[in-house]
Design a protein around this motif. Structure first.
Motif, mmCIF file in Angstrom:
data_model
loop_
_atom_site.group_PDB
_atom_site.id
_atom_site.type_symbol
_atom_site.label_atom_id
_atom_site.label_comp_id
_atom_site.label_asym_id
_atom_site.label_seq_id
_atom_site.Cartn_x
_atom_site.Cartn_y
_atom_site.Cartn_z
ATOM 1 N N THR A 1 27.424 -35.336 6.476
ATOM 2 C CA THR A 1 27.241 -35.656 7.893
ATOM 3 C C THR A 1 28.236 -36.694 8.387
ATOM 4 O OG1 THR A 1 24.874 -35.199 7.744
ATOM 5 C CG2 THR A 1 25.605 -36.536 9.610
ATOM 6 N N HIS A 2 28.456 -37.756 7.588
ATOM 7 C CA HIS A 2 29.243 -38.886 8.070
ATOM 8 C C HIS A 2 30.693 -38.899 7.581
ATOM 9 C CE1 HIS A 2 25.037 -40.282 8.479
ATOM 10 N NE2 HIS A 2 25.494 -40.908 9.547
ATOM 11 N N LEU A 3 30.942 -38.282 6.422
ATOM 12 C CA LEU A 3 32.305 -38.259 5.878
ATOM 13 C C LEU A 3 32.643 -36.852 5.386
ATOM 14 C CD1 LEU A 3 32.191 -41.590 3.800
ATOM 15 C CD2 LEU A 3 33.389 -41.230 5.974
ATOM 16 N N PRO A 4 32.626 -35.885 6.292
ATOM 17 C CA PRO A 4 32.790 -34.491 5.869
ATOM 18 C C PRO A 4 34.158 -34.186 5.258
ATOM 19 C CG PRO A 4 32.931 -34.684 8.259
ATOM 20 C CD PRO A 4 32.466 -36.008 7.750
ATOM 21 N N HIS A 5 35.175 -34.980 5.588
ATOM 22 C CA HIS A 5 36.522 -34.692 5.093
ATOM 23 C C HIS A 5 36.930 -35.561 3.913
ATOM 24 C CE1 HIS A 5 36.916 -32.178 8.614
ATOM 25 N NE2 HIS A 5 36.707 -33.212 9.422
ATOM 26 N N ALA A 6 36.078 -36.489 3.504
ATOM 27 C CA ALA A 6 36.415 -37.377 2.390
ATOM 28 C C ALA A 6 36.221 -36.660 1.058
ATOM 29 C CB ALA A 6 35.566 -38.628 2.443
ATOM 30 N N GLU A 7 37.176 -36.852 0.151
ATOM 31 C CA GLU A 7 37.063 -36.284 -1.182
ATOM 32 C C GLU A 7 36.018 -37.062 -1.988
ATOM 33 O OE1 GLU A 7 39.773 -35.625 -5.217
ATOM 34 O OE2 GLU A 7 40.693 -36.408 -3.378
ATOM 35 N N ARG A 8 35.238 -36.371 -2.769
ATOM 36 C CA ARG A 8 34.222 -37.007 -3.612
ATOM 37 C C ARG A 8 34.712 -37.017 -5.056
ATOM 38 N NH1 ARG A 8 29.094 -33.738 -0.820
ATOM 39 N NH2 ARG A 8 29.797 -34.141 1.333
ATOM 40 N N ALA B 1 31.965 -42.450 -6.997
ATOM 41 C CA ALA B 1 30.585 -42.752 -7.405
ATOM 42 C C ALA B 1 30.238 -41.939 -8.640
ATOM 43 C CB ALA B 1 29.604 -42.445 -6.279
ATOM 44 N N HIS B 2 29.135 -42.322 -9.282
ATOM 45 C CA HIS B 2 28.616 -41.535 -10.390
ATOM 46 C C HIS B 2 28.214 -40.154 -9.857
ATOM 47 C CE1 HIS B 2 25.773 -40.186 -13.503
ATOM 48 N NE2 HIS B 2 26.422 -41.001 -14.310
ATOM 49 N N PRO B 3 28.407 -39.088 -10.644
ATOM 50 C CA PRO B 3 28.069 -37.745 -10.158
ATOM 51 C C PRO B 3 26.644 -37.635 -9.630
ATOM 52 C CG PRO B 3 29.276 -37.594 -12.221
ATOM 53 C CD PRO B 3 29.011 -39.053 -11.997
ATOM 54 N N GLN B 4 25.710 -38.336 -10.268
ATOM 55 C CA GLN B 4 24.319 -38.292 -9.809
ATOM 56 C C GLN B 4 24.185 -38.901 -8.419
ATOM 57 O OE1 GLN B 4 22.274 -36.875 -12.074
ATOM 58 N NE2 GLN B 4 20.418 -36.885 -10.849
ATOM 59 N N ALA B 5 24.902 -40.000 -8.187
ATOM 60 C CA ALA B 5 24.855 -40.658 -6.878
ATOM 61 C C ALA B 5 25.495 -39.771 -5.816
ATOM 62 C CB ALA B 5 25.551 -42.010 -6.950
ATOM 63 N N LEU B 6 26.596 -39.131 -6.156
ATOM 64 C CA LEU B 6 27.248 -38.216 -5.200
ATOM 65 C C LEU B 6 26.298 -37.076 -4.817
ATOM 66 C CD1 LEU B 6 30.855 -37.949 -6.709
ATOM 67 C CD2 LEU B 6 30.172 -39.159 -4.617
ATOM 68 N N ALA B 7 25.559 -36.575 -5.804
ATOM 69 C CA ALA B 7 24.616 -35.496 -5.522
ATOM 70 C C ALA B 7 23.469 -35.988 -4.647
ATOM 71 C CB ALA B 7 24.079 -34.928 -6.833
ATOM 72 N N GLN B 8 22.970 -37.205 -4.938
ATOM 73 C CA GLN B 8 21.860 -37.752 -4.167
ATOM 74 C C GLN B 8 22.263 -38.032 -2.715
ATOM 75 O OE1 GLN B 8 21.064 -41.078 -6.731
ATOM 76 N NE2 GLN B 8 19.346 -40.067 -7.737
ATOM 77 N N CYS B 9 23.535 -38.321 -2.506
ATOM 78 C CA CYS B 9 24.007 -38.694 -1.162
ATOM 79 C C CYS B 9 24.771 -37.569 -0.462
ATOM 80 C CB CYS B 9 24.903 -39.932 -1.259
ATOM 81 S SG CYS B 9 24.096 -41.394 -1.911
ATOM 82 N N GLN B 10 24.684 -36.368 -0.984
ATOM 83 C CA GLN B 10 25.527 -35.300 -0.456
ATOM 84 C C GLN B 10 25.251 -34.992 1.019
ATOM 85 O OE1 GLN B 10 24.853 -31.465 -2.314
ATOM 86 N NE2 GLN B 10 22.799 -32.072 -2.978
ATOM 87 N N ASP B 11 24.001 -35.064 1.446
ATOM 88 C CA ASP B 11 23.703 -34.785 2.852
ATOM 89 C C ASP B 11 24.313 -35.853 3.768
ATOM 90 O OD1 ASP B 11 22.308 -32.532 2.144
ATOM 91 O OD2 ASP B 11 20.338 -33.490 2.236
#
Length: 216
Positions: free
Chosen positions: A202-209, A188-198
């Motif tokens: 919670t749901h994908l704690p082990h997935a690489e961003r 995702a775009h860095p801004q989207a990753l930041a907006q969805c970090q919580d």
């Protein structure tokens, strides 16, 4: 006595023809306005005037159309009429499908001429150089604050802010499989990753961003 479905459809068809006639009359008047503006050098697009038109309609709206629906309908009507006066070239961060495009359509309507740019810097360059008459850039969002690049460029640009629009941003996670199981990375775009970090924590704690140039 209740009307039948064919009777109701016939009435709707008749009203649609009336609306078509009235819309073309409005478009003809808008075209005349454009001629006058070209003679005296006035701006084709007046966001304050369009906001006034919509506010006046909403004040007289007796329903059942909701005020928001009324606003969306008239925004498109005015966009189509403006296009008769002069094509409105609007620069924004592309590609097609970005939030910047949604913001541009929400503000200018779908009849604008799109100038897709690869960066916020290019939006400023295109607008300042005259390749586009207007530019749309993000200024801030509620979760990550101001967009510093936009503010930095505004300080050193001849351009001025003439209007603003806001909308609720919703992100969606796309995958071929209808499951969160075994997801290894989220792009995702860095801004989207930041907006969805919580949510991601919670749901994908082990997935690489992994940051991408655009969600689109």
């Amino acid at each position: 006595m209740a009307k039948t479905l064919p009777e109701l459809r016939s009435q709707i068809d008749a009203l649609d023809l009336e609306l078509l006639t009235l819309l073309n009359q409005r478009a003809s008047l808008a075209h005349e306005v454009g001629d006058i503006k070209r003679l005296d050098g006035s701006a084709v697009f007046r966001p304050d005037r369009e906001a006034q038109v919509i506010a006046n309609l909403q004040a007289h709206n007796g329903g059942p159309l909701k005020d928001l629906s009324l606003s969306l309908i008239w925004r498109e009507i005015m966009s189509a009429c403006r296009a008769l006066e002069a094509p409105q070239r609007v620069a924004y961060l592309g590609p097609a499908g970005t939030f910047s495009e949604q913001a541009a359509i929400q503000f200018f309507g779908g009849s604008m001429s799109r100038v897709l740019c690869v960066s916020i810097d290019e939006v400023f360059r295109a607008t300042a150089a005259g390749s586009a008459e207007f530019g749309v850039v993000p200024i801030e969002n509620s979760s990550e604050g101001v967009i510093s690049r936009s503010l930095d460029l505004l300080l050193n640009s001849p351009l001025h802010i003439i209007g603003e629009t806001s909308f609720l941003v919703r992100h969606n996670l796309l995958r071929l499989e209808p499951s969160l199981h075994d997801i290894e990375a989220v792009y995702a775009h860095p801004q989207a990753l930041a907006q969805c970090q919580d949510w991601l924590t919670t749901h994908l704690p082990h997935a690489e961003r992994r940051a991408a140039a655009s969600n689109a």
